[in-house]
Every structure is written in structure tokens, then in C-alpha cells.
Design a protein around this motif. Structure first.
Motif, short mmCIF file in Angstrom:
data_model
loop_
_atom_site.label_atom_id
_atom_site.label_comp_id
_atom_site.label_asym_id
_atom_site.label_seq_id
_atom_site.Cartn_x
_atom_site.Cartn_y
_atom_site.Cartn_z
N HIS A 23 34.32 45.36 30.27
CA HIS A 23 34.07 44.96 28.89
C HIS A 23 35.33 44.33 28.27
O HIS A 23 35.23 43.33 27.54
CB HIS A 23 33.59 46.14 28.07
CG HIS A 23 32.26 46.66 28.51
ND1 HIS A 23 31.70 47.79 27.98
CD2 HIS A 23 31.36 46.21 29.43
CE1 HIS A 23 30.53 48.02 28.56
NE2 HIS A 23 30.32 47.08 29.44
N PHE A 37 26.83 42.12 27.88
CA PHE A 37 26.88 43.35 28.67
C PHE A 37 26.14 44.47 27.96
O PHE A 37 26.03 44.49 26.73
CB PHE A 37 28.31 43.75 29.03
CG PHE A 37 29.26 43.90 27.87
CD1 PHE A 37 29.23 45.04 27.08
CD2 PHE A 37 30.21 42.93 27.60
CE1 PHE A 37 30.13 45.20 26.02
CE2 PHE A 37 31.11 43.08 26.55
CZ PHE A 37 31.06 44.21 25.76
N SER A 77 26.20 44.23 34.75
CA SER A 77 27.43 45.03 34.86
C SER A 77 28.09 45.00 36.23
O SER A 77 28.67 45.98 36.68
CB SER A 77 27.15 46.49 34.44
OG SER A 77 26.71 46.52 33.11
#
Length: 154
Positions: A23, A37, A77
Motif C-alpha cells: 500500500h 487496492f 494484492s
């Protein structure tokens, strides 16, 4: 290097650490509206299969997820720790995601990835993904590349 790819809980400490790194990278490269995400809680949902790659010593090297969608699976992810890159970790995770999608009878996989992530583009291309237009709720954006791969029928 022996790898073990297992379904795991994204709320576990090792997974959270990998996701935090992922992230942070995405937030450094893209504007907030360009980031797609999933949160850790969303990745722990019943419609997601989350996987962690570990070496023989148990160290978490990478992660990836399969989000179950209506008529397809979405790769989410995908991330490999910087010191584990170039060792086949991402390819192993992606293969595990493809196997899971096939076992669930999904006909295809789709994904959205950032335009600046050249290593990811190469990985997906090597695995048979082809560029396509936006899907689901994604809008067309120069920061996004959308890809798809048909899965063999089981």
C-alpha cells in the motif's frame, strides 16, 4: 529456493506487513483515486482467497489474492517483498491463484494494475494475460492497465 504458498489470513502480522509495504508503494506512485487496492478487512472477506508465500524457514516473502466475482476471478494484492524479488515468488503466487480459480470453475481471471509497474506487466504477460478494457466498476484511466486470461475448463 523452496516456496510454500498457502491460503492464509491477511490480518496475520506477516501478511499485514507485506500489505502495508504494498500500500505504501502504491500510495507513493499513484494519486488516491488511482489506487484500487483492497483493505485488509476486505481481503479477509468470504469472497476472497488470500495467499502468502513463505520460504523454507517460514519467512513471508509475498502475497496475492483471488477475489470471487460474478463469472470471473480478480487477481488482487499481488506483492513481493523487495529482497525476495527475482526469485519466482510472484510467479508461484500467481500460479496458486490460477489453480484456485480453476478449482472453483471460474472461466477467467481479470486484473487491474498500475501503468508504472513494468515487472508486473511482464509477469502477467508471461502467464498468458492480455490487455483489455476496464471491467466492473473501474473507469478508464491512464494510470491503469486492465488484463484478462481465460482459464481452461475442468
Amino acid at each position: 529456493m523452496a516456496l510454500q504458498i498457502t491460503q492464509s489470513d491477511p490480518r496475520d502480522a506477516d501478511a499485514r506487513a507485506l500489505l502495508a509495504q504494498s500500500h505504501a508503494l502504491m500510495e507513493a506512485l499513484y494519486q488516491p483515486e488511482e489506487n484500487h487496492f483492497l483493505s485488509v478487512d476486505a481481503l479477509a472477506g468470504p469472497d476472497v482467497r488470500f495467499f502468502t508465500a513463505r520460504d523454507e524457514g517460514g519467512a513471508a516473502l509475498g502475497c496475492g489474492a483471488l477475489a470471487l466475482r460474478d463469472g470471473y476471478g480478480e487477481v488482487k494484492s499481488m506483492y513481493v517483498a523487495e529482497d525476495a524479488r527475482g526469485r519466482g515468488v510472484a510467479a508461484a503466487i500467481l500460479s496458486r491463484i490460477e489453480d484456485e480459480a480453476s478449482s472453483l470453475g471460474l472461466p477467467l481471471l481479470r486484473l487491474e494494475t498500475g501503468d508504472l509497474l513494468d515487472a508486473a506487466h511482464r509477469l502477467y504477460g508471461r502467464h498468458g494475460f492480455e490487455v483489455r478494457g476496464p471491467f466492473a466498476d473501474y473507469s478508464d484511466s491512464p494510470a491503469s492497465i486492465f488484463m484478462e486470461k481465460a482459464l481452461p475448463a475442468r
